[in-house]
Design a protein around this motif. Structure first.
Motif, PDB file in Angstrom:
ATOM      1  N   VAL A   1       0.835  -1.211   0.000  1.00  0.00           N
ATOM      2  CA  VAL A   1       0.000   0.000   0.000  1.00  0.00           C
ATOM      3  C   VAL A   1       0.868   1.260   0.000  1.00  0.00           C
ATOM      4  CG1 VAL A   1      -2.039  -1.049   1.070  1.00  0.00           C
ATOM      5  CG2 VAL A   1      -0.239  -0.158   2.536  1.00  0.00           C
ATOM      6  N   ALA A   2       2.078   1.123  -0.560  1.00  0.00           N
ATOM      7  CA  ALA A   2       3.022   2.251  -0.493  1.00  0.00           C
ATOM      8  C   ALA A   2       3.007   3.123  -1.745  1.00  0.00           C
ATOM      9  CB  ALA A   2       4.432   1.713  -0.245  1.00  0.00           C
ATOM     10  N   GLY A   3       2.148   2.785  -2.717  1.00  0.00           N
ATOM     11  CA  GLY A   3       2.109   3.579  -3.961  1.00  0.00           C
ATOM     12  C   GLY A   3       1.610   4.992  -3.700  1.00  0.00           C
ATOM     13  N   LEU A   4       1.877   5.878  -4.648  1.00  0.00           N
ATOM     14  CA  LEU A   4       1.543   7.297  -4.463  1.00  0.00           C
ATOM     15  C   LEU A   4       0.107   7.629  -4.874  1.00  0.00           C
ATOM     16  CD1 LEU A   4       4.885   8.893  -5.707  1.00  0.00           C
ATOM     17  CD2 LEU A   4       4.141   8.457  -3.348  1.00  0.00           C
TER      18      LEU A   4
ATOM     19  N   PRO B   1      -4.329   8.383   1.817  1.00  0.00           N
ATOM     20  CA  PRO B   1      -4.008   7.180   1.034  1.00  0.00           C
ATOM     21  C   PRO B   1      -5.184   6.777   0.149  1.00  0.00           C
ATOM     22  CG  PRO B   1      -3.671   6.811   3.394  1.00  0.00           C
ATOM     23  CD  PRO B   1      -4.343   8.133   3.254  1.00  0.00           C
ATOM     24  N   LYS B   2      -4.895   6.358  -1.091  1.00  0.00           N
ATOM     25  CA  LYS B   2      -6.016   5.976  -1.971  1.00  0.00           C
ATOM     26  C   LYS B   2      -6.761   4.773  -1.411  1.00  0.00           C
ATOM     27  CE  LYS B   2      -3.705   2.925  -5.263  1.00  0.00           C
ATOM     28  NZ  LYS B   2      -3.313   2.651  -6.615  1.00  0.00           N
ATOM     29  N   GLU B   3      -6.048   3.947  -0.640  1.00  0.00           N
ATOM     30  CA  GLU B   3      -6.686   2.745  -0.068  1.00  0.00           C
ATOM     31  C   GLU B   3      -7.790   3.105   0.923  1.00  0.00           C
ATOM     32  OE1 GLU B   3      -3.381   3.363  -0.039  1.00  0.00           O
ATOM     33  OE2 GLU B   3      -2.639   1.922  -1.512  1.00  0.00           O
TER      34      GLU B   3
HETATM   35  P1  UTP Z   1       0.097   1.211  -8.910  1.00  0.00           P
HETATM   36  O1  UTP Z   1       0.872   0.922 -10.098  1.00  0.00           O
HETATM   37  O2  UTP Z   1      -1.393   1.240  -9.034  1.00  0.00           O
HETATM   38  O3  UTP Z   1       0.641   2.596  -8.319  1.00  0.00           O
HETATM   39  O4  UTP Z   1       0.511   0.173  -7.804  1.00  0.00           O
HETATM   40  P2  UTP Z   1       0.004   3.605  -7.308  1.00  0.00           P
HETATM   41  O5  UTP Z   1       1.063   4.529  -6.885  1.00  0.00           O
HETATM   42  O6  UTP Z   1      -0.694   2.890  -6.192  1.00  0.00           O
HETATM   43  O7  UTP Z   1      -1.126   4.389  -8.132  1.00  0.00           O
HETATM   44  P3  UTP Z   1      -0.986   5.384  -9.391  1.00  0.00           P
HETATM   45  O8  UTP Z   1      -0.693   4.516 -10.570  1.00  0.00           O
HETATM   46  O9  UTP Z   1       0.104   6.384  -9.098  1.00  0.00           O
HETATM   47  O10 UTP Z   1      -2.342   6.020  -9.438  1.00  0.00           O
HETATM   48  C1  UTP Z   1      -0.084  -1.100  -7.675  1.00  0.00           C
HETATM   49  C2  UTP Z   1      -0.003  -1.514  -6.217  1.00  0.00           C
HETATM   50  O11 UTP Z   1       1.363  -1.561  -5.793  1.00  0.00           O
HETATM   51  C3  UTP Z   1       1.578  -0.726  -4.660  1.00  0.00           C
HETATM   52  C4  UTP Z   1       0.434   0.272  -4.694  1.00  0.00           C
HETATM   53  O12 UTP Z   1       0.161   0.782  -3.387  1.00  0.00           O
HETATM   54  C5  UTP Z   1      -0.707  -0.546  -5.278  1.00  0.00           C
HETATM   55  O13 UTP Z   1      -1.324  -1.341  -4.280  1.00  0.00           O
HETATM   56  N1  UTP Z   1       2.899  -0.109  -4.786  1.00  0.00           N
HETATM   57  C6  UTP Z   1       3.273   0.452  -5.959  1.00  0.00           C
HETATM   58  C7  UTP Z   1       3.739  -0.090  -3.695  1.00  0.00           C
HETATM   59  O14 UTP Z   1       3.398  -0.572  -2.590  1.00  0.00           O
HETATM   60  N2  UTP Z   1       4.970   0.481  -3.834  1.00  0.00           N
HETATM   61  C8  UTP Z   1       5.393   1.034  -5.002  1.00  0.00           C
HETATM   62  O15 UTP Z   1       6.547   1.520  -5.057  1.00  0.00           O
HETATM   63  C9  UTP Z   1       4.507   1.020  -6.085  1.00  0.00           C
END
Ligand code: UTP
Length: 292
Positions: free
Chosen positions: A10-13, A25-27
């Motif tokens: 859940v570390a994505g931006l 967080p989007k989650e």
């Molecule tokens: P996404 O490719 O959807 O990226 O990651 P994101 O940052 O969540 O969303 P956008 O594309 O910028 O809108 C798929 C999954 O991998 C996690 C995200 O939290 C998501 O669950 N992820 C992604 C990480 O945990 N770390 C990362 O470095 C990248």
């Protein structure tokens, strides 16, 4: 041994949800009144997982707070005699014990999975992405665990998608084994429709072996300069078969604003307390805007 540990990257931006994800967080974005991540955690609980690891990052603290007790709120609800609400908030904190590891930089999904190495040790484990919610009788992960229990091989969830959409997914090449199972020979991350080996896309549920960790460790950054899980699966598929499983259920892509809206509307319609009223409103709206 069956699958007992699951990780939730859940570390994505969440850039597709800016500006709201600037400070949220989007989650935690709600589908009606429940954050998206809770649907995914509930799926894992119902699939028999008993060890939960979140790979978190900067600004993800609300997730930790959400799955913890909130003393002040619980005290307030108790004093007001709001027993049902009190039980609801307490049940979220009691649902499962979650461990947390920080991914210090968002270097990609593959890197996020690698951050779980110490916690997972030497066993197969599940990965669930909050971007995908599956509405099904038998939980999607449970269906996959049954496939794993039989085959003792890595399993990834797959689904047919329209050709024009393949560039949003990892796409598999493979041969059918029957019963919705495929033996995967190769994977391509976000191919152009004309380059895609099939229309079978990988959805955010995986059962992976511990051998994925050394592969991830030695991987060069791939597409978008990130360590891609698809690239690691590709290396893995050279040594041992990976099974693709066409799961049963309706899948919602809540990683995009449109997908989140669709999930919200459909789940609102299926709610006992909201469905009828909301359907009447939608019918009125359709008539008013001459949508049919
Ligand atoms: P996404 O490719 O959807 O990226 O990651 P994101 O940052 O969540 O969303 P956008 O594309 O910028 O809108 C798929 C999954 O991998 C996690 C995200 O939290 C998501 O669950 N992820 C992604 C990480 O945990 N770390 C990362 O470095 C990248």
């Amino acid at each position: 041994m069956s699958i007992k540990k699951a990780i939730f990257p859940v570390a994505g931006l969440g850039t597709r949800f800016l500006p709201v994800t600037k400070a949220q967080p989007k989650e935690m974005l709600p589908i009606v009144d429940k954050p998206a991540i809770q649907y995914v955690v509930e799926e894992a609980v119902q699939s028999g997982i008993d060890d939960f690891l979140f790979i978190t990052g900067k600004d993800k603290r609300p997730l930790e707070d959400y799955f913890d007790h909130s003393g002040e709120l619980e005290h307030h609800l108790k004093n007001q005699g709001k027993t049902e609400l009190l039980e609801l908030v307490q049940s979220i904190a009691c649902m499962c014990q979650i461990y947390y590891v920080r991914q210090k930089k968002p270097l990609g999904l593959g890197h996020a999975v690698w951050c779980a190495k110490q916690h997972i040790g030497d066993e197969y484990f599940a990965v669930l992405l909050g971007d995908d919610i599956v509405d099904s009788g038998k939980p999607c992960l449970k269906q996959m665990i049954e496939v794993y229990d039989e085959a003792k091989k890595p399993v990834v969830a797959i689904r047919r998608v329209p050709r024009e959409d393949v560039s949003s997914y990892g796409v598999i090449a493979g041969k059918p084994l029957g019963g919705g199972l495929w033996e995967i020979s190769d994977l391509v991350e976000k191919p152009r429709p004309e380059d895609a080996p099939s229309d079978l896309a990988v959805i955010g549920r995986y059962i992976l072996p511990p051998q994925i960790f050394p592969v991830l460790e030695n991987l060069e950054p791939g597409r978008a300069g990130e360590i891609q899980l698809t690239d690691a699966l590709r290396v893995l598929a050279q040594d041992e078969p990976i099974i693709g499983y066409e799961f049963q259920g309706i899948r919602y892509d809540v990683g995009t604003p449109k997908g989140l809206l669709i999930a919200t509307v459909e789940m609102a319609l299926s709610r006992d307390d909201l469905g009828e009223d909301f359907e009447r409103y939608l019918a009125q709206l359709v008539r008013k805007r001459n949508l049919l």
